[in-house]
Design an enzyme around this catalytic site. Structure first.
Site, short mmCIF file in Angstrom:
data_model
loop_
_atom_site.label_atom_id
_atom_site.label_comp_id
_atom_site.label_asym_id
_atom_site.label_seq_id
_atom_site.Cartn_x
_atom_site.Cartn_y
_atom_site.Cartn_z
N ASP A 264 31.50 75.16 1.72
CA ASP A 264 31.61 75.46 0.55
C ASP A 264 32.82 76.06 0.23
O ASP A 264 33.98 75.95 1.48
CB ASP A 264 30.79 76.76 -0.17
CG ASP A 264 30.96 78.14 0.67
OD1 ASP A 264 31.54 77.83 1.74
OD2 ASP A 264 30.63 78.77 0.01
N TYR B 286 26.89 69.96 -0.53
CA TYR B 286 26.84 71.34 -0.02
C TYR B 286 25.68 71.80 -0.16
O TYR B 286 25.08 72.29 0.84
CB TYR B 286 27.87 72.12 -1.07
CG TYR B 286 27.29 73.56 -0.55
CD1 TYR B 286 27.59 74.40 0.45
CD2 TYR B 286 26.52 74.09 -1.79
CE1 TYR B 286 27.00 75.80 0.68
CE2 TYR B 286 25.92 75.37 -1.51
CZ TYR B 286 26.43 76.18 -0.36
OH TYR B 286 25.81 77.51 -0.05
N GLU C 291 20.65 78.54 -4.12
CA GLU C 291 21.70 77.70 -3.93
C GLU C 291 22.17 77.10 -5.20
O GLU C 291 23.54 76.90 -5.43
CB GLU C 291 21.58 76.51 -3.18
CG GLU C 291 21.19 77.00 -1.57
CD GLU C 291 22.49 78.03 -1.02
OE1 GLU C 291 23.57 77.82 -1.58
OE2 GLU C 291 22.40 78.75 0.11
#
Length: 357
Positions: free
Chosen positions: A146, A128, A45
Site C-alpha cells: 500500500d 492490495y 481493509e
DNA sequence: AAGCCGTGGGG
DNA sequence: TCCCCAAGGCT
C-alpha cells in the site's frame, strides 16, 4: 523470491519492534490471540482504502454491531448500507462491499476464499486488499503493498525513480523483504511503521527500528522519498442545488444515478457541475438564493454549490427520481457530506427567519 | 492506462 | 490558507 541476508534482517528487526509496539486497533486480534475473523479483516481493509484509521473507527464499530457476519451484511437492504456508509466517501466501495458480501454468501457458502487469487476475484478486492486479507486473515505469505509500504521501501532502498514508474521496482523490493512466516504481522508492521514513524513528512528516523537498514537515512533528506511525479492542477467548478421544502416539514431528496460521483446516494436536486452551470430552478416560484455557496473539495476538482430554497404546498410533485424526506430526520437520510453542508445552509436560513417573527 | 472517485486532519 | 495525503479499485 526472497533471499537471505540484509532482507531477512529487515523483517526480523521490524517484527521485533512490532511485538512491542503494535497499535491496538479494533479489527486486530488482541495480542497473543490468533483469532482473526476474515469478515472483520476484509471489512476493515475495504474501509481503510484511502481512508485514515481515525475516520474508519466509528464506521467499523457501527457496521460490525449492526452486521456481525458476512451473511448478515449480505442480507442488508441497499439503501440501508449506503446510508450507513454516508460520510466515509468513495461510495463505490459501499456498492462493491455489498456485492462482495452477497457473492461470498451465495457463491462460497459464507466462507471467504483463503487464497490471493480467490479473494482478488471478489468485487472491490484489488491487488492490495487480496494480499492483505490472505496474509492477515489466513497467514499466507503475500506481498502487501500500500502507500505506506511504498514509502518505507522507497526509503529503505533509496529508490530515485519517481512514482508511479517506480511501482514494479518497489514491489520487487517488497517481495524480497517479506518473510515466509508471519507475513500478516509483517504487513501490518510495515503499515504501522509508515503511519507512526516513517511518515510522509517529518519521519522520526531517530526512533526507527529500521534505521540501520535504511539507505535514505544516509541522505540529506530522507523525506524526499518516494520521489513523485508532479500532479495536475485541480479545476474549480460551480453548481446549483435546490432545497424544496413542503408545508408539512418534508424536503425533496433526489436519488443519484448508481454510477459516477456520489453514485447511488441521496442528495439535493440540482444543476450539473461545470464552468457555467444552468441556474434555472426545476420550476418557477419564489426561490430564495442563499449566500455564500457551499465550498467543497473532491478528489479531482473543487466545487462552489449555490443553494436555492423554496416552500411548496402539499400537492407539489417534483420531477425525477427521489422522495419526500422528513426534515427532522434528515440525519437518517445518509447524505454525503456535500449535501449535509447544503442542507445546513438551508436550515440555518430558516432559523434566522423564524427568529425574526 | 490514466482519469475518476470523498472526506477530514495535519503541517 | 492551502496543500498534502490516507490500509486503492475500477474502467
Amino acid at each position: 523470491m526472497r533471499v537471505e541476508g540484509r532482507e531477512s534482517k529487515i523483517a526480523s528487526d521490524l517484527l521485533a519492534h512490532y511485538d512491542v509496539h503494535a497499535r491496538r486497533l479494533p479489527w486486530r486480534a488482541p495480542p497473543g490471540s490468533n483469532a482473526t475473523d476474515p469478515y472483520r479483516v476484509w471489512l476493515s481493509e475495504v474501509m481503510l482504502q484511502q481512508t485514515t484509521v481515525a475516520a474508519v473507527g466509528p464506521y467499523f464499530a457501527k457496521f460490525t454491531e449492526r452486521w456481525p457476519s458476512v451473511e448478515a451484511l449480505a442480507a442488508a437492504a441497499d439503501a440501508d448500507l449506503m446510508a450507513a456508509w454516508a460520510g466515509l466517501g468513495y461510495y463505490a466501495r459501499a456498492r462493491n462491499l455489498l456485492a462482495c458480501a452477497r457473492a461470498v454468501t451465495s457463491d462460497h457458502g459464507g466462507v471467504f476464499p483463503d487464497t490471493e487469487d480467490g479473494l482478488r476475484a471478489l468485487p472491490g478486492v484489488g491487488a492490495y486488499t487480496a494480499a492483505a486479507v490472505a496474509a492477515i486473515a489466513f497467514g499466507r505469505r503475500a506481498v502487501v503493498v500500500d502507500a505506506n509500504v511504498e514509502r518505507v521501501v522507497a526509503r529503505l532502498f533509496a529508490i530515485t525513480t519517481p512514482l508511479p514508474a517506480a511501482r514494479p521496482a518497489i514491489r520487487e523490493a517488497a517481495d524480497r523483504i517479506t518473510p515466509d512466516a508471519r507475513a500478516g504481522d509483517f504487513a501490518q508492521a510495515m503499515m504501522d511503521l509508515g503511519a507512526t514513524i516513517c511518515t510522509s513528512r517529518n519521519p522520526a528516523c531517530g526512533i526507527c527500528p529500521l534505521r540501520a537498514d535504511c539507505a535514505a537515512v544516509l541522505t540529506a533528506d530522507p523525506a524526499a522519498f518516494p520521489v513523485k511525479a508532479a500532479k495536475k492542477a485541480k479545476p474549480h467548478r460551480l453548481g446549483h442545488a435546490f432545497w424544496i421544502e413542503r408545508a408539512d416539514g418534508h424536503v425533496w431528496l433526489a436519488r443519484r444515478p448508481d454510477k459516477g460521483l456520489l453514485g447511488g446516494m441521496r442528495g439535493l436536486p440540482g444543476s450539473a457541475w461545470n464552468d457555467v452551470p444552468d441556474p434555472t430552478p426545476p420550476f418557477a416560484g419564489a426561490w430564495q438564493t442563499l449566500e455564500p455557496p457551499v465550498a467543497h473539495v473532491f478528489t479531482h476538482f473543487s466545487l462552489a454549490l449555490t443553494v436555492h430554497a423554496i416552500q411548496v404546498n402539499q400537492g407539489h410533485v417534483p420531477s425525477g427520481a427521489g422522495e419526500w424526506w422528513p426534515i427532522d430526520r434528515l440525519a437518517e437520510a445518509g447524505l454525503p457530506t456535500l449535501f449535509v453542508r447544503a442542507a445546513e445552509t438551508a436550515m440555518k436560513k430558516e432559523d434566522v427567519s423564524d427568529a425574526r417573527h
